[in-house]
Design a protein around this motif. Structure first.
Motif, short mmCIF file in Angstrom:
data_model
loop_
_atom_site.label_atom_id
_atom_site.label_comp_id
_atom_site.label_asym_id
_atom_site.label_seq_id
_atom_site.Cartn_x
_atom_site.Cartn_y
_atom_site.Cartn_z
N GLN A 167 0.55 8.20 4.38
CA GLN A 167 0.64 8.64 2.99
C GLN A 167 -0.26 9.86 2.89
O GLN A 167 -1.48 9.74 3.02
N LEU A 200 -1.95 4.73 7.19
CA LEU A 200 -2.26 3.49 6.50
C LEU A 200 -1.73 2.23 7.17
O LEU A 200 -2.18 1.13 6.84
N TYR A 226 2.85 4.64 9.66
CA TYR A 226 3.13 5.20 8.34
C TYR A 226 1.96 6.04 7.86
O TYR A 226 0.80 5.68 8.04
N ALA A 286 3.45 1.67 1.51
CA ALA A 286 4.28 1.71 2.72
C ALA A 286 5.49 0.82 2.53
O ALA A 286 5.38 -0.28 2.02
N ARG A 333 5.25 10.63 1.91
CA ARG A 333 5.30 9.47 2.80
C ARG A 333 6.02 9.86 4.08
O ARG A 333 7.10 10.45 4.02
N GLN A 375 0.83 -1.21 0.00
CA GLN A 375 0.00 0.00 0.00
C GLN A 375 0.86 1.25 0.00
O GLN A 375 0.52 2.23 0.64
#
Lengths: 114, 113
Positions: free
Chosen positions: B50, B55, B48, A99, B31, A97
Protein backbone atom coordinates in the motif's frame (compact mmCIF):
# COMPACT_ATOMS: atom_id res chain seq x y z
CA UNK A 1 -6.50 -19.97 5.45
CA UNK A 2 -8.91 -19.68 2.57
CA UNK A 3 -9.24 -22.54 0.10
CA UNK A 4 -11.14 -22.33 -3.18
CA UNK A 5 -12.25 -25.35 -5.17
CA UNK A 6 -13.37 -24.93 -8.79
CA UNK A 7 -15.26 -27.34 -11.04
CA UNK A 8 -15.17 -28.55 -13.70
CA UNK A 9 -11.54 -28.36 -14.77
CA UNK A 10 -12.57 -28.55 -18.43
CA UNK A 11 -15.87 -27.71 -20.08
CA UNK A 12 -16.89 -28.03 -23.69
CA UNK A 13 -20.18 -26.59 -24.95
CA UNK A 14 -21.80 -25.95 -28.30
CA UNK A 15 -21.87 -22.38 -29.53
CA UNK A 16 -25.06 -20.73 -28.37
CA UNK A 17 -25.49 -22.99 -25.33
CA UNK A 18 -24.92 -21.94 -21.73
CA UNK A 19 -21.88 -22.68 -19.58
CA UNK A 20 -21.79 -22.89 -15.80
CA UNK A 21 -18.66 -22.97 -13.63
CA UNK A 22 -18.90 -23.54 -9.89
CA UNK A 23 -16.64 -22.64 -6.99
CA UNK A 24 -16.71 -23.29 -3.27
CA UNK A 25 -14.74 -21.47 -0.59
CA UNK A 26 -13.85 -22.36 2.96
CA UNK A 27 -13.55 -19.10 4.91
CA UNK A 28 -16.91 -17.59 5.83
CA UNK A 29 -15.19 -14.21 6.29
CA UNK A 30 -14.49 -13.96 2.55
CA UNK A 31 -16.40 -10.98 1.21
CA UNK A 32 -15.36 -10.45 -2.41
CA UNK A 33 -15.56 -12.90 -5.30
CA UNK A 34 -14.15 -11.92 -8.73
CA UNK A 35 -14.02 -13.99 -11.89
CA UNK A 36 -11.11 -13.67 -14.32
CA UNK A 37 -10.78 -14.80 -17.93
CA UNK A 38 -7.31 -15.71 -19.14
CA UNK A 39 -6.51 -16.39 -22.77
CA UNK A 40 -3.34 -18.25 -23.67
CA UNK A 41 -0.27 -16.16 -22.93
CA UNK A 42 -2.30 -13.17 -21.79
CA UNK A 43 -3.11 -11.45 -18.53
CA UNK A 44 -6.05 -12.46 -16.36
CA UNK A 45 -8.91 -10.07 -17.14
CA UNK A 46 -11.67 -9.31 -14.69
CA UNK A 47 -15.03 -10.15 -16.25
CA UNK A 48 -17.39 -9.83 -13.30
CA UNK A 49 -17.28 -9.68 -9.52
CA UNK A 50 -19.70 -9.90 -6.63
CA UNK A 51 -19.59 -8.86 -3.00
CA UNK A 52 -20.97 -10.77 -0.06
CA UNK A 53 -23.91 -8.42 0.44
CA UNK A 54 -25.34 -9.31 -2.99
CA UNK A 55 -26.79 -12.63 -4.13
CA UNK A 56 -26.65 -12.16 -7.89
CA UNK A 57 -25.10 -9.85 -10.45
CA UNK A 58 -25.52 -9.76 -14.21
CA UNK A 59 -23.64 -8.09 -17.04
CA UNK A 60 -25.04 -8.84 -20.47
CA UNK A 61 -24.38 -12.56 -21.14
CA UNK A 62 -22.48 -13.09 -17.90
CA UNK A 63 -23.97 -13.58 -14.45
CA UNK A 64 -22.63 -14.61 -11.08
CA UNK A 65 -24.59 -16.02 -8.16
CA UNK A 66 -23.44 -16.28 -4.55
CA UNK A 67 -24.79 -18.52 -1.79
CA UNK A 68 -23.11 -17.42 1.43
CA UNK A 69 -24.75 -20.09 3.53
CA UNK A 70 -23.43 -22.88 1.36
CA UNK A 71 -20.21 -20.94 0.62
CA UNK A 72 -20.38 -21.38 -3.10
CA UNK A 73 -20.63 -19.10 -6.11
CA UNK A 74 -21.11 -19.75 -9.80
CA UNK A 75 -20.43 -18.14 -13.16
CA UNK A 76 -23.08 -18.40 -15.85
CA UNK A 77 -22.38 -17.56 -19.49
CA UNK A 78 -25.36 -17.60 -21.83
CA UNK A 79 -25.43 -17.65 -25.64
CA UNK A 80 -21.79 -18.69 -25.73
CA UNK A 81 -19.58 -17.53 -28.59
CA UNK A 82 -16.22 -18.82 -29.89
CA UNK A 83 -14.43 -15.85 -28.29
CA UNK A 84 -15.60 -17.09 -24.88
CA UNK A 85 -13.07 -19.92 -25.19
CA UNK A 86 -10.43 -19.37 -22.48
CA UNK A 87 -9.46 -20.42 -18.96
CA UNK A 88 -11.71 -18.97 -16.28
CA UNK A 89 -10.62 -18.51 -12.67
CA UNK A 90 -12.77 -17.79 -9.67
CA UNK A 91 -11.30 -16.20 -6.56
CA UNK A 92 -12.28 -15.34 -3.02
CA UNK A 93 -10.77 -12.74 -0.74
CA UNK A 94 -10.90 -11.09 2.63
CA UNK A 95 -9.91 -7.48 2.97
CA UNK A 96 -7.33 -7.11 5.75
CA UNK A 97 -5.38 -3.88 6.33
CA UNK A 98 -6.51 -2.73 2.93
CA UNK A 99 -5.01 -5.85 1.37
CA UNK A 100 -7.33 -7.95 -0.73
CA UNK A 101 -5.50 -11.26 -0.98
CA UNK A 102 -7.14 -13.18 -3.77
CA UNK A 103 -7.18 -16.96 -3.41
CA UNK A 104 -7.81 -18.48 -6.81
CA UNK A 105 -9.45 -21.71 -7.88
CA UNK A 106 -7.62 -24.13 -10.14
CA UNK A 107 -9.26 -22.81 -13.30
CA UNK A 108 -11.73 -24.11 -15.89
CA UNK A 109 -10.72 -24.47 -19.51
CA UNK A 110 -13.83 -23.56 -21.49
CA UNK A 111 -14.03 -24.58 -25.14
CA UNK A 112 -16.86 -23.35 -27.35
CA UNK A 113 -17.48 -25.67 -30.29
CA UNK A 114 -18.81 -24.01 -33.46
CA UNK B 1 -1.85 1.75 -22.95
CA UNK B 2 -2.48 2.85 -19.37
CA UNK B 3 -2.74 -0.64 -17.93
CA UNK B 4 -0.31 -2.45 -15.62
CA UNK B 5 3.05 -2.86 -17.32
CA UNK B 6 5.64 -5.54 -16.51
CA UNK B 7 9.20 -5.90 -17.70
CA UNK B 8 10.70 -8.09 -18.99
CA UNK B 9 8.05 -10.32 -20.56
CA UNK B 10 10.38 -13.28 -20.58
CA UNK B 11 13.50 -14.08 -18.60
CA UNK B 12 15.71 -17.12 -19.09
CA UNK B 13 18.51 -17.64 -16.62
CA UNK B 14 20.74 -20.30 -15.20
CA UNK B 15 20.11 -21.82 -11.83
CA UNK B 16 21.83 -19.86 -9.09
CA UNK B 17 21.61 -16.49 -10.81
CA UNK B 18 19.73 -13.48 -9.47
CA UNK B 19 16.84 -11.95 -11.39
CA UNK B 20 14.81 -8.77 -10.97
CA UNK B 21 11.41 -7.96 -12.43
CA UNK B 22 9.69 -4.60 -12.65
CA UNK B 23 6.03 -3.66 -12.40
CA UNK B 24 4.52 -0.28 -13.25
CA UNK B 25 0.96 -0.10 -11.91
CA UNK B 26 -1.88 2.01 -13.24
CA UNK B 27 -0.84 5.53 -12.28
CA UNK B 28 -3.51 6.39 -9.72
CA UNK B 29 -3.43 2.97 -8.04
CA UNK B 30 -1.80 2.88 -4.61
CA UNK B 31 -2.34 -0.86 -4.02
CA UNK B 32 0.12 -3.23 -5.71
CA UNK B 33 0.18 -7.03 -5.55
CA UNK B 34 2.57 -9.72 -6.77
CA UNK B 35 1.34 -13.20 -7.66
CA UNK B 36 2.99 -16.33 -9.05
CA UNK B 37 1.27 -18.60 -11.55
CA UNK B 38 2.53 -22.03 -12.55
CA UNK B 39 1.26 -23.92 -15.58
CA UNK B 40 -2.32 -25.05 -15.24
CA UNK B 41 -2.87 -23.34 -11.89
CA UNK B 42 -4.45 -20.15 -10.67
CA UNK B 43 -2.27 -17.27 -9.48
CA UNK B 44 -0.94 -17.50 -5.91
CA UNK B 45 -0.55 -14.39 -3.75
CA UNK B 46 3.04 -13.43 -2.89
CA UNK B 47 3.03 -9.93 -1.42
CA UNK B 48 1.15 -6.63 -1.17
CA UNK B 49 2.08 -2.95 -1.04
CA UNK B 50 0.00 0.00 0.00
CA UNK B 51 1.92 2.98 -1.33
CA UNK B 52 5.56 2.21 -0.40
CA UNK B 53 4.75 0.01 2.59
CA UNK B 54 4.92 -3.76 2.21
CA UNK B 55 2.03 -4.84 4.43
CA UNK B 56 1.58 -8.50 3.69
CA UNK B 57 3.82 -11.38 2.62
CA UNK B 58 2.91 -14.95 1.85
CA UNK B 59 4.66 -17.91 3.41
CA UNK B 60 5.45 -18.82 -0.22
CA UNK B 61 7.90 -15.92 -0.27
CA UNK B 62 11.16 -17.47 0.89
CA UNK B 63 14.20 -15.51 2.07
CA UNK B 64 15.48 -15.54 -1.51
CA UNK B 65 12.60 -13.31 -2.59
CA UNK B 66 12.47 -9.60 -1.90
CA UNK B 67 10.13 -6.92 -3.17
CA UNK B 68 10.28 -3.17 -3.01
CA UNK B 69 8.17 -0.20 -3.96
CA UNK B 70 10.49 2.66 -3.01
CA UNK B 71 8.42 5.67 -4.03
CA UNK B 72 5.00 4.15 -3.99
CA UNK B 73 4.90 3.90 -7.77
CA UNK B 74 6.73 1.08 -9.59
CA UNK B 75 7.74 -2.10 -7.78
CA UNK B 76 10.54 -4.62 -8.21
CA UNK B 77 10.63 -8.30 -7.31
CA UNK B 78 14.05 -9.87 -6.93
CA UNK B 79 14.82 -13.56 -6.69
CA UNK B 80 18.29 -14.49 -5.49
CA UNK B 81 20.03 -17.81 -6.18
CA UNK B 82 17.26 -18.99 -8.47
CA UNK B 83 16.13 -22.62 -8.32
CA UNK B 84 14.30 -24.83 -10.82
CA UNK B 85 11.12 -24.48 -8.79
CA UNK B 86 11.12 -20.73 -9.33
CA UNK B 87 10.12 -21.22 -12.96
CA UNK B 88 6.70 -19.62 -13.28
CA UNK B 89 4.79 -16.60 -14.51
CA UNK B 90 5.14 -13.67 -12.11
CA UNK B 91 2.11 -11.42 -12.26
CA UNK B 92 1.65 -7.94 -10.89
CA UNK B 93 -1.74 -6.39 -10.17
CA UNK B 94 -2.83 -2.98 -8.95
CA UNK B 95 -5.97 -1.50 -7.41
CA UNK B 96 -7.10 2.03 -6.65
CA UNK B 97 -8.19 1.34 -3.10
CA UNK B 98 -9.08 -1.39 -0.69
CA UNK B 99 -12.01 -3.39 -1.98
CA UNK B 100 -11.53 -2.23 -5.56
CA UNK B 101 -10.90 -4.72 -8.40
CA UNK B 102 -7.36 -5.77 -9.14
CA UNK B 103 -6.05 -5.28 -12.67
CA UNK B 104 -3.27 -7.56 -13.82
CA UNK B 105 -0.26 -7.04 -16.04
CA UNK B 106 0.87 -9.47 -18.73
CA UNK B 107 3.41 -10.99 -16.37
CA UNK B 108 7.06 -11.99 -16.57
CA UNK B 109 7.67 -15.59 -17.52
CA UNK B 110 10.77 -16.92 -15.76
CA UNK B 111 12.53 -20.02 -17.03
CA UNK B 112 15.39 -21.54 -15.06
CA UNK B 113 17.84 -23.63 -17.06
Amino acid sequence: GENVEQHPSTLSVQEGDSAVIKCTYSDSASNYFPWYKQELGKRPQLIIDIRSNVGEKKDQRIAVTLNKTAKHFSLHITETQPEDSAVYFCAASITVQGAQKLVFGQGTRLTINP
Amino acid sequence: DTGVSQDPRHKITKRGQNVTFRCDPISEHNRLYWYRQTLGQGPEFLTYFQNEAQLEKSRLLSDRFSAERPKGSFSTLEIQRTEQGDSAMYLCASASAGGKPQHFGDGTRLSIL
